[in-house]
Motif scaffolding. Structure first.
Motif, PDB file in Angstrom:
ATOM      1  N   LYS A  10      53.120  41.481  44.553  1.00 40.49           N
ATOM      2  CA  LYS A  10      51.993  41.458  43.627  1.00 40.49           C
ATOM      3  C   LYS A  10      51.152  40.239  43.989  1.00 40.49           C
ATOM      4  O   LYS A  10      51.612  39.108  43.841  1.00 40.49           O
ATOM      5  CB  LYS A  10      52.494  41.352  42.180  1.00 40.49           C
ATOM      6  CG  LYS A  10      51.366  41.350  41.179  1.00 40.49           C
ATOM      7  CD  LYS A  10      51.895  41.268  39.748  1.00 40.49           C
ATOM      8  CE  LYS A  10      50.702  41.191  38.815  1.00 40.49           C
ATOM      9  NZ  LYS A  10      51.100  40.887  37.460  1.00 40.49           N
ATOM     10  N   PRO A  11      49.929  40.471  44.479  1.00 44.78           N
ATOM     11  CA  PRO A  11      49.125  39.320  44.899  1.00 44.78           C
ATOM     12  C   PRO A  11      48.776  38.442  43.713  1.00 44.78           C
ATOM     13  O   PRO A  11      48.615  38.922  42.597  1.00 44.78           O
ATOM     14  CB  PRO A  11      47.864  39.955  45.488  1.00 44.78           C
ATOM     15  CG  PRO A  11      47.794  41.299  44.874  1.00 44.78           C
ATOM     16  CD  PRO A  11      49.217  41.726  44.606  1.00 44.78           C
ATOM     17  N   THR A  12      48.698  37.157  43.979  1.00 43.94           N
ATOM     18  CA  THR A  12      48.257  36.245  42.926  1.00 43.94           C
ATOM     19  C   THR A  12      46.739  36.280  42.898  1.00 43.94           C
ATOM     20  O   THR A  12      46.103  36.844  43.773  1.00 43.94           O
ATOM     21  CB  THR A  12      48.737  34.811  43.192  1.00 43.94           C
ATOM     22  OG1 THR A  12      48.202  34.390  44.445  1.00 43.94           O
ATOM     23  CG2 THR A  12      50.239  34.724  43.197  1.00 43.94           C
ATOM     24  N   THR A  13      46.187  35.686  41.902  1.00 44.77           N
ATOM     25  CA  THR A  13      44.742  35.692  41.749  1.00 44.77           C
ATOM     26  C   THR A  13      44.270  34.334  41.265  1.00 44.77           C
ATOM     27  O   THR A  13      45.030  33.598  40.660  1.00 44.77           O
ATOM     28  CB  THR A  13      44.309  36.793  40.757  1.00 44.77           C
ATOM     29  OG1 THR A  13      42.905  36.704  40.578  1.00 44.77           O
ATOM     30  CG2 THR A  13      44.989  36.648  39.423  1.00 44.77           C
ATOM     31  N   THR A  14      43.040  34.037  41.569  1.00 43.08           N
ATOM     32  CA  THR A  14      42.456  32.817  41.026  1.00 43.08           C
ATOM     33  C   THR A  14      41.562  33.135  39.840  1.00 43.08           C
ATOM     34  O   THR A  14      40.829  32.288  39.375  1.00 43.08           O
ATOM     35  CB  THR A  14      41.650  32.055  42.107  1.00 43.08           C
ATOM     36  OG1 THR A  14      40.715  32.957  42.694  1.00 43.08           O
ATOM     37  CG2 THR A  14      42.561  31.482  43.153  1.00 43.08           C
ATOM     38  N   HIS A 122      36.148  33.324  46.212  1.00 42.65           N
ATOM     39  CA  HIS A 122      35.574  34.178  47.243  1.00 42.65           C
ATOM     40  C   HIS A 122      36.294  35.515  47.354  1.00 42.65           C
ATOM     41  O   HIS A 122      36.327  36.125  48.412  1.00 42.65           O
ATOM     42  CB  HIS A 122      35.553  33.466  48.602  1.00 42.65           C
ATOM     43  CG  HIS A 122      34.915  32.128  48.534  1.00 42.65           C
ATOM     44  ND1 HIS A 122      33.569  31.956  48.333  1.00 42.65           N
ATOM     45  CD2 HIS A 122      35.439  30.886  48.573  1.00 42.65           C
ATOM     46  CE1 HIS A 122      33.297  30.670  48.286  1.00 42.65           C
ATOM     47  NE2 HIS A 122      34.400  29.997  48.418  1.00 42.65           N
ATOM     48  N   GLY A 123      36.903  35.955  46.266  1.00 42.50           N
ATOM     49  CA  GLY A 123      37.570  37.247  46.264  1.00 42.50           C
ATOM     50  C   GLY A 123      38.858  37.291  47.047  1.00 42.50           C
ATOM     51  O   GLY A 123      39.334  38.351  47.429  1.00 42.50           O
ATOM     52  N   ARG A 124      39.447  36.160  47.321  1.00 42.84           N
ATOM     53  CA  ARG A 124      40.674  36.108  48.124  1.00 42.84           C
ATOM     54  C   ARG A 124      41.810  35.479  47.329  1.00 42.84           C
ATOM     55  O   ARG A 124      41.589  34.524  46.592  1.00 42.84           O
ATOM     56  CB  ARG A 124      40.457  35.273  49.392  1.00 42.84           C
ATOM     57  CG  ARG A 124      39.399  35.820  50.294  1.00 42.84           C
ATOM     58  CD  ARG A 124      39.901  37.067  50.948  1.00 42.84           C
ATOM     59  NE  ARG A 124      38.833  37.679  51.729  1.00 42.84           N
ATOM     60  CZ  ARG A 124      38.872  38.910  52.137  1.00 42.84           C
ATOM     61  NH1 ARG A 124      39.890  39.680  51.865  1.00 42.84           N
ATOM     62  NH2 ARG A 124      37.887  39.411  52.829  1.00 42.84           N
ATOM     63  N   PRO A 125      43.031  35.959  47.504  1.00 32.67           N
ATOM     64  CA  PRO A 125      44.165  35.300  46.857  1.00 32.67           C
ATOM     65  C   PRO A 125      44.247  33.836  47.282  1.00 32.67           C
ATOM     66  O   PRO A 125      43.908  33.491  48.408  1.00 32.67           O
ATOM     67  CB  PRO A 125      45.376  36.090  47.366  1.00 32.67           C
ATOM     68  CG  PRO A 125      44.817  37.417  47.760  1.00 32.67           C
ATOM     69  CD  PRO A 125      43.420  37.135  48.258  1.00 32.67           C
ATOM     70  N   PRO A 141      43.122  41.337  43.487  1.00 29.14           N
ATOM     71  CA  PRO A 141      42.835  42.403  42.525  1.00 29.14           C
ATOM     72  C   PRO A 141      41.460  42.206  41.883  1.00 29.14           C
ATOM     73  O   PRO A 141      40.929  41.106  41.851  1.00 29.14           O
ATOM     74  CB  PRO A 141      43.933  42.247  41.470  1.00 29.14           C
ATOM     75  CG  PRO A 141      45.018  41.484  42.158  1.00 29.14           C
ATOM     76  CD  PRO A 141      44.348  40.613  43.171  1.00 29.14           C
ATOM     77  N   ALA A 142      40.919  43.296  41.344  1.00 25.76           N
ATOM     78  CA  ALA A 142      39.603  43.250  40.703  1.00 25.76           C
ATOM     79  C   ALA A 142      39.615  42.298  39.519  1.00 25.76           C
ATOM     80  O   ALA A 142      40.672  42.003  38.950  1.00 25.76           O
ATOM     81  CB  ALA A 142      39.215  44.641  40.238  1.00 25.76           C
ATOM     82  N   ARG A 143      38.443  41.825  39.165  1.00 28.15           N
ATOM     83  CA  ARG A 143      38.291  40.936  38.013  1.00 28.15           C
ATOM     84  C   ARG A 143      38.885  41.607  36.780  1.00 28.15           C
ATOM     85  O   ARG A 143      38.700  42.795  36.565  1.00 28.15           O
ATOM     86  CB  ARG A 143      36.802  40.694  37.802  1.00 28.15           C
ATOM     87  CG  ARG A 143      36.471  39.758  36.702  1.00 28.15           C
ATOM     88  CD  ARG A 143      34.960  39.637  36.600  1.00 28.15           C
ATOM     89  NE  ARG A 143      34.648  38.389  35.946  1.00 28.15           N
ATOM     90  CZ  ARG A 143      33.506  37.767  36.052  1.00 28.15           C
ATOM     91  NH1 ARG A 143      32.567  38.257  36.784  1.00 28.15           N
ATOM     92  NH2 ARG A 143      33.301  36.650  35.419  1.00 28.15           N
ATOM     93  N   ALA A 156      48.064  37.476  29.619  1.00 23.93           N
ATOM     94  CA  ALA A 156      49.462  37.158  29.925  1.00 23.93           C
ATOM     95  C   ALA A 156      49.822  37.478  31.363  1.00 23.93           C
ATOM     96  O   ALA A 156      50.700  36.854  31.938  1.00 23.93           O
ATOM     97  CB  ALA A 156      50.377  37.932  28.974  1.00 23.93           C
ATOM     98  N   ASP A 157      49.156  38.458  31.999  1.00 24.57           N
ATOM     99  CA  ASP A 157      49.557  38.875  33.335  1.00 24.57           C
ATOM    100  C   ASP A 157      48.787  38.155  34.439  1.00 24.57           C
ATOM    101  O   ASP A 157      48.938  38.467  35.597  1.00 24.57           O
ATOM    102  CB  ASP A 157      49.409  40.385  33.494  1.00 24.57           C
ATOM    103  CG  ASP A 157      47.971  40.847  33.318  1.00 24.57           C
ATOM    104  OD1 ASP A 157      47.172  40.091  32.722  1.00 24.57           O
ATOM    105  OD2 ASP A 157      47.653  41.956  33.767  1.00 24.57           O
ATOM    106  N   LEU A 158      47.973  37.186  34.102  1.00 28.36           N
ATOM    107  CA  LEU A 158      47.237  36.440  35.121  1.00 28.36           C
ATOM    108  C   LEU A 158      48.016  35.205  35.508  1.00 28.36           C
ATOM    109  O   LEU A 158      48.598  34.528  34.689  1.00 28.36           O
ATOM    110  CB  LEU A 158      45.862  36.037  34.620  1.00 28.36           C
ATOM    111  CG  LEU A 158      44.920  37.181  34.282  1.00 28.36           C
ATOM    112  CD1 LEU A 158      43.584  36.619  33.829  1.00 28.36           C
ATOM    113  CD2 LEU A 158      44.722  38.084  35.476  1.00 28.36           C
ATOM    114  N   GLU A 159      48.003  34.921  36.781  1.00 30.78           N
ATOM    115  CA  GLU A 159      48.689  33.754  37.306  1.00 30.78           C
ATOM    116  C   GLU A 159      47.683  32.926  38.082  1.00 30.78           C
ATOM    117  O   GLU A 159      46.966  33.449  38.917  1.00 30.78           O
ATOM    118  CB  GLU A 159      49.816  34.212  38.239  1.00 30.78           C
ATOM    119  CG  GLU A 159      50.580  33.087  38.868  1.00 30.78           C
ATOM    120  CD  GLU A 159      51.663  33.602  39.799  1.00 30.78           C
ATOM    121  OE1 GLU A 159      52.172  32.781  40.572  1.00 30.78           O
ATOM    122  OE2 GLU A 159      52.008  34.788  39.754  1.00 30.78           O
ATOM    123  N   VAL A 160      47.591  31.650  37.786  1.00 29.71           N
ATOM    124  CA  VAL A 160      46.670  30.772  38.483  1.00 29.71           C
ATOM    125  C   VAL A 160      47.498  29.833  39.334  1.00 29.71           C
ATOM    126  O   VAL A 160      48.406  29.173  38.866  1.00 29.71           O
ATOM    127  CB  VAL A 160      45.788  29.971  37.484  1.00 29.71           C
ATOM    128  CG1 VAL A 160      44.870  29.041  38.222  1.00 29.71           C
ATOM    129  CG2 VAL A 160      45.002  30.935  36.609  1.00 29.71           C
TER     130      VAL A 160
END
Length: 163
Positions: A10-14, A122-125, A141-143, A156-160
């Motif tokens: 599961k890719p992380t996201t900023t 920039h849309g990148r993990p 993943p999409a916004r 809750a499912d967002l990881e920074v």
């Protein structure tokens, strides 16, 4: 097998949580200077009782800042003043703009500058490419859909990740 193709990857996201980044206004007039932290989805600015930000020598509701469904803060200037979009809108058109860090506007004798910690992903993990610009890395993943979020209910499912 790379991490990206591993089972359960599961890719992380900023993408940040709803209302993140400590949005605030730096306010000044002559020798008066203070900061107003934006903690509500609507900030009414002016002299009227009940406004979230009361400033002397302005219209009862001189400006409004609304936190929209895309997690953006949007300024609407109701009274006379300057903003980044245009100094004066003489044709009566929409006097609204999305606020970005450093956006400046005036309300009566007051100068207000918006600030928010923003994320350059920039849309990148992880905010960039792990192996450099020529590395093949799928986009993050999409916004998130912030429609049903509020400042009191972070996603809750967002990881920074700090890079």
């Amino acid at each position: 097998m790379t991490d990206q193709t591993a089972p359960g990857y599961k890719p992380t996201t900023t993408h940040a949580a709803w209302g993140a980044g400590d949005p605030k206004l730096r306010i000044s007039r002559d020798d008066d200077r203070f900061i107003h932290h934006i903690t509500t989805d609507t900030v009414r600015i002016g002299t009227a009782d009940g406004n979230e930000l009361q400033l002397a020598d302005t219209d009862p509701v001189h400006a409004t800042i609304s936190h929209d469904e895309r997690d953006e803060y949007v300024l609407t200037l109701h009274g006379a003043g300057e903003m980044n979009k245009s100094a004066v809108d003489s044709d009566g058109g929409d006097r609204s703009e999305i606020l970005r860090t450093g956006a400046r506007f005036t309300a009566g004798p007051w100068t207000l500058v918006f600030g928010r910690e923003e994320f350059a992903d920039h849309g990148r993990p992880f905010g960039g490419r792990e192996g450099g610009e020529l590395d093949d890395q799928p986009p993050q993943p999409a916004r998130p859909d912030y429609t049903n979020s509020s400042p009191d209910e972070p996603e809750a499912d967002l990881e920074v990740k700090d890079g």
